[in-house]
Write a protein that holds these residues in place. Structure first.
Motif, PDB file in Angstrom:
ATOM      1  N   GLY A 111      -6.386  -2.436  -6.112  1.00 42.95           N
ATOM      2  CA  GLY A 111      -6.775  -2.954  -4.795  1.00 42.95           C
ATOM      3  C   GLY A 111      -8.220  -3.411  -4.747  1.00 42.95           C
ATOM      4  O   GLY A 111      -9.071  -2.873  -5.449  1.00 42.95           O
ATOM      5  N   SER A 147      -7.967   3.942  -6.383  1.00 37.67           N
ATOM      6  CA  SER A 147      -7.580   2.683  -5.759  1.00 37.67           C
ATOM      7  C   SER A 147      -7.906   1.505  -6.664  1.00 37.67           C
ATOM      8  O   SER A 147      -7.172   0.534  -6.730  1.00 37.67           O
ATOM      9  CB  SER A 147      -8.289   2.511  -4.421  1.00 37.67           C
ATOM     10  OG  SER A 147      -7.909   3.547  -3.564  1.00 37.67           O
ATOM     11  N   TYR A 203       0.439   3.966  -2.897  1.00 34.89           N
ATOM     12  CA  TYR A 203      -0.211   5.264  -2.695  1.00 34.89           C
ATOM     13  C   TYR A 203       0.767   6.428  -2.550  1.00 34.89           C
ATOM     14  O   TYR A 203       0.353   7.575  -2.444  1.00 34.89           O
ATOM     15  CB  TYR A 203      -1.164   5.191  -1.492  1.00 34.89           C
ATOM     16  CG  TYR A 203      -2.277   4.194  -1.760  1.00 34.89           C
ATOM     17  CD1 TYR A 203      -3.217   4.441  -2.758  1.00 34.89           C
ATOM     18  CD2 TYR A 203      -2.349   2.993  -1.084  1.00 34.89           C
ATOM     19  CE1 TYR A 203      -4.208   3.517  -3.051  1.00 34.89           C
ATOM     20  CE2 TYR A 203      -3.341   2.061  -1.367  1.00 34.89           C
ATOM     21  CZ  TYR A 203      -4.262   2.336  -2.353  1.00 34.89           C
ATOM     22  OH  TYR A 203      -5.241   1.429  -2.656  1.00 34.89           O
ATOM     23  N   ASN A 214       0.833  -1.213   0.000  1.00 32.71           N
ATOM     24  CA  ASN A 214       0.000   0.000   0.000  1.00 32.71           C
ATOM     25  C   ASN A 214       0.864   1.259   0.000  1.00 32.71           C
ATOM     26  O   ASN A 214       0.601   2.208  -0.738  1.00 32.71           O
ATOM     27  CB  ASN A 214      -0.883   0.035   1.254  1.00 32.71           C
ATOM     28  CG  ASN A 214      -2.175  -0.758   1.065  1.00 32.71           C
ATOM     29  OD1 ASN A 214      -2.470  -1.208  -0.040  1.00 32.71           O
ATOM     30  ND2 ASN A 214      -2.914  -0.938   2.136  1.00 32.71           N
ATOM     31  N   ASP A 241       5.290   6.351   5.121  1.00 35.17           N
ATOM     32  CA  ASP A 241       5.481   6.785   3.729  1.00 35.17           C
ATOM     33  C   ASP A 241       5.348   8.290   3.614  1.00 35.17           C
ATOM     34  O   ASP A 241       4.941   8.964   4.571  1.00 35.17           O
ATOM     35  CB  ASP A 241       4.478   6.060   2.811  1.00 35.17           C
ATOM     36  CG  ASP A 241       3.052   6.379   3.168  1.00 35.17           C
ATOM     37  OD1 ASP A 241       2.693   7.566   3.273  1.00 35.17           O
ATOM     38  OD2 ASP A 241       2.253   5.417   3.362  1.00 35.17           O
ATOM     39  N   LEU A 300      -6.576  -4.098   4.058  1.00 34.22           N
ATOM     40  CA  LEU A 300      -6.360  -3.693   5.455  1.00 34.22           C
ATOM     41  C   LEU A 300      -7.360  -4.361   6.393  1.00 34.22           C
ATOM     42  O   LEU A 300      -7.033  -4.631   7.551  1.00 34.22           O
ATOM     43  CB  LEU A 300      -6.435  -2.168   5.580  1.00 34.22           C
ATOM     44  CG  LEU A 300      -5.216  -1.423   5.013  1.00 34.22           C
ATOM     45  CD1 LEU A 300      -5.440   0.085   5.028  1.00 34.22           C
ATOM     46  CD2 LEU A 300      -3.955  -1.780   5.810  1.00 34.22           C
ATOM     47  N   GLY A 323      -9.773  -3.329  -1.896  1.00 32.56           N
ATOM     48  CA  GLY A 323     -10.383  -2.588  -0.789  1.00 32.56           C
ATOM     49  C   GLY A 323     -10.561  -3.472   0.441  1.00 32.56           C
ATOM     50  O   GLY A 323     -11.203  -3.074   1.411  1.00 32.56           O
TER      51      GLY A 323
HETATM   52  P1  ADP Z   1      -6.838  -1.442  -1.385  1.00 30.54           P
HETATM   53  O1  ADP Z   1      -6.904  -2.794  -1.946  1.00 30.54           O
HETATM   54  O2  ADP Z   1      -7.828  -0.483  -1.975  1.00 30.54           O
HETATM   55  O3  ADP Z   1      -5.458  -0.906  -1.283  1.00 30.54           O
HETATM   56  P2  ADP Z   1      -6.745  -1.615   1.459  1.00 30.54           P
HETATM   57  O4  ADP Z   1      -7.712  -2.174   2.425  1.00 30.54           O
HETATM   58  O5  ADP Z   1      -5.357  -2.167   1.474  1.00 30.54           O
HETATM   59  O6  ADP Z   1      -7.411  -1.715   0.058  1.00 30.54           O
HETATM   60  O7  ADP Z   1      -6.666  -0.062   1.707  1.00 30.54           O
HETATM   61  C1  ADP Z   1      -7.878   0.668   1.861  1.00 30.54           C
HETATM   62  C2  ADP Z   1      -7.703   2.086   1.451  1.00 30.54           C
HETATM   63  O8  ADP Z   1      -6.847   2.740   2.396  1.00 30.54           O
HETATM   64  C3  ADP Z   1      -6.995   2.275   0.134  1.00 30.54           C
HETATM   65  O9  ADP Z   1      -7.938   2.228  -0.927  1.00 30.54           O
HETATM   66  C4  ADP Z   1      -6.382   3.644   0.260  1.00 30.54           C
HETATM   67  O10 ADP Z   1      -7.345   4.626  -0.073  1.00 30.54           O
HETATM   68  C5  ADP Z   1      -6.113   3.763   1.754  1.00 30.54           C
HETATM   69  N1  ADP Z   1      -4.677   3.521   2.065  1.00 30.54           N
HETATM   70  C6  ADP Z   1      -4.106   2.345   2.406  1.00 30.54           C
HETATM   71  N2  ADP Z   1      -2.796   2.500   2.656  1.00 30.54           N
HETATM   72  C7  ADP Z   1      -2.527   3.798   2.459  1.00 30.54           C
HETATM   73  C8  ADP Z   1      -1.348   4.600   2.560  1.00 30.54           C
HETATM   74  N3  ADP Z   1      -0.175   4.077   2.922  1.00 30.54           N
HETATM   75  N4  ADP Z   1      -1.468   5.919   2.314  1.00 30.54           N
HETATM   76  C9  ADP Z   1      -2.647   6.460   1.984  1.00 30.54           C
HETATM   77  N5  ADP Z   1      -3.800   5.771   1.871  1.00 30.54           N
HETATM   78  C10 ADP Z   1      -3.739   4.461   2.096  1.00 30.54           C
END
Ligand code: ADP
Length: 379
Positions: free
Chosen positions: A327, A322, A273, A269, A297, A332, A329
């Motif tokens: 991703g 995203s 991002y 991620n 980051d 995380l 979604g």
């Molecule tokens: P995705 O598969 O969309 O990456 P995640 O559950 O891993 O799904 O992340 C959910 C959302 O959190 C992402 O779509 C992004 O908008 C936000 N996100 C995750 N990591 C970061 C990061 N390091 N910096 C900024 N936004 C992040």
């Protein structure tokens, strides 16, 4: 009518109270009818009142006394019975009411109406009511999440399926020519669907604690080094500096593959991002009883609300961007469920939008003494 059912608690309580009252009344009646004549004769004898009376006279007085006591007993027991019935009816209704309303509410909940709640109270019945309300609230929340999940999954499936269908129709009608481009688009959409299904299955199993986790003592620096190695090409492709730092070597306890999956999600991620030429730092160190991995980051950062929302299923700060970067979604949400299933926790901090973010993973430290490890330098 259910209300008249003799098995109902209210009637049972009433019957119990009346039996107690009846036992008391019978005991009083027997005791008085046995003891009163003796006490009467004793009292008259000790005062010499019977001495001057003839035998007929004294037995007539004793009989009159017996009649008077009998009538008084009938009156007294009758009045006591009436009062006992009224008081027992009031008490049994008062005691049975909370239990009846609990029974009614449980029937409604069993029928699918999870909004049912009962009046809170005190004592054991109050505790029972509070437990019932708690259970109904969690069933309600689970049901709501299930509805949301179905809606979200349908929404997520719609885009790749529509795109696949459009492409196949285009190929059939000759709008697109079969060739590497068409196969790539079809393959991408099929992979997206497969990833979504895999992620959903992971999430469901991790949340339901239905996943086989094999905890073992893991060397923290090696885990970080391997993760850095896996992400080097992606970071390099976007000119992102990927730096590993260790406060102190630490061993941690968790399932090897799942710990790697969580770290991969955080590092992946951060690289995805963060704008080109940014920096991603991965740190590892002990924090009390835990081993802490942090991934910082120089990306877009997150607001206070987003710091919590990013761990929810299908939440994306910028849905279109995203999806473009691939991703589902769910990453995380899976990382959170997995860390909790391994006895750890995960959270994020950020100084604000546009100022980067840091994701933390904490897992229990291994029982054995930490051994020296190594971390790679920046790539
Ligand atoms: P995705 O598969 O969309 O990456 P995640 O559950 O891993 O799904 O992340 C959910 C959302 O959190 C992402 O779509 C992004 O908008 C936000 N996100 C995750 N990591 C970061 C990061 N390091 N910096 C900024 N936004 C992040």
């Amino acid at each position: 009518m259910r209300w008249l059912d003799p098995g109902r608690l209210r009637w049972r309580l009433l019957a119990g109270n009346l039996l107690v009252a009846a036992a008391g009344a019978i005991t009083v009646a027997i005791a008085v009818s046995l003891a009163a004549p003796l006490a009467f004769e004793h009292a008259m004898g000790s005062q010499g009142a019977m001495a001057g009376m003839g035998t007929m006279m004294s037995s007539a007085v004793t009989a009159a006394f017996g009649d008077a006591v009998g009538s008084a007993l009938v009156l007294g027991v009758g009045a006591a019975t009436l009062i006992a019935i009224v008081v027992a009816a009031i008490i049994s209704t008062w005691l049975a009411r909370p239990i009846s309303s609990l029974a009614d509410a449980s029937r409604e909940v069993a029928g699918g109406d999870y909004a049912q709640r009962v009046q809170p109270g005190s004592g054991e019945l109050g505790d029972l009511a509070a437990s019932f309300n708690h259970m109904a609230a969690s069933l309600d929340a689970t049901e709501r999440r299930r509805h949301e999940l179905i809606g979200d999954v349908a929404h997520e499936l719609r885009t790749p399926i529509a795109s696949l269908r459009g492409y196949v129709e285009g190929l059939e009608e000759g709008v697109f020519t079969p060739g590497p481009d068409a196969w790539r688009v079809l393959g991408d959409q099929a992979s997206r669907l497969a990833r979504l299904v895999d992620d959903l299955s992971d999430l469901w199993r991790a949340e339901a604690r239905d996943m086989v986790l094999v905890p073992e003592d893991l060397d923290g620096p090696t885990l970080i080094a391997d993760a850095i190695q896996r992400h080097r090409p992606a970071a390099g492709a976007r000119s992102i500096e990927l730096v590993a730092e260790a406060d102190e070597p630490v061993r941690l306890r968790g399932d090897r593959a799942r710990v790697a999956q969580v770290i991969d999600n955080l590092v992946g991620n951060a690289i995805r991002y963060t704008p080109e030429h940014g920096i991603v730092r991965v740190r590892l160190g002990p924090r009390g009883d835990a081993a802490q991995v942090s991934v910082s980051d120089t990306g877009p950062g997150l607001t206070q609300d987003q710091l919590v929302q990013v761990f929810e299923r299908f939440y994306r700060v910028d849905p279109s961007r995203s999806r473009d970067v691939g991703g589902s979604g769910l990453g995380l949400a899976i990382a959170k469920a997995l860390s909790e299933a391994m006895g750890g926790r995960i959270w994020a901090t950020s100084p604000g939008a546009g100022r980067g973010s840091t994701f933390y993973l904490e897992l229990p430290v291994a029982n054995r003494t930490p051994t020296k490890g190594h971390l790679p330098d920046a790539c």
